[in-house]
Scaffold this active site. Sequence first.
Site: not given
Length: 153
Positions: A99, A101
Amino acid sequence: MKNCIFCKIIAGEIPSVKLYEDELVYAFLDISPINFGHTLVIPKEHHTSVATVPETIAGRMFRVGSRLGVAMRRGLDCDGFNLHLSDGTVAGQVVMHAHLHVVPRWTDDGFHWNWRQLKYESDDARAEIAEKIRKHLKLDNQPGDAPAEEPEV
Ligand code: 5GP
Ligand code: ZN
């Protein structure tokens, strides 16, 4: 992948506040933000490490992350944004689904990266480090690139 919270978020099994979705990526608000508006951009395919995410998807993650940063500037009036990715537990990765950010930043928001600045002992030491990395740089996925996916429980 079974038992992956981010796969469950994509599937709608765990609720999330969605900001964007297309065929490759999903973006949603982080539940415990560094600053309000902190967003995560994830590939719809499950990958533990960003190193195994195909280039088209990785490119989309970066593009969507950057455009979300611009949307944060416009919509939240932030002064800038950080794109950040932790790969591996030692690097701070807690959720084992890759992922990106996207963190909106304001002057005086009180958040500081603990960014140290070491010095190489010599030019040779610097060259040696560069060569150690360079000789292993392969732009196609290779076995052993990333930690093994968690076993299905
Ligand atoms: P990491 O430390 O792995 O880079 O970041 C994982 C991030 O996922 C953390 O910032 C954490 O707050 C966020 N997170 C963990 N579980 C959930 C969840 O169930 N929903 C949402 N929206 N964010 C989550
Ligand atoms: Zn997953």
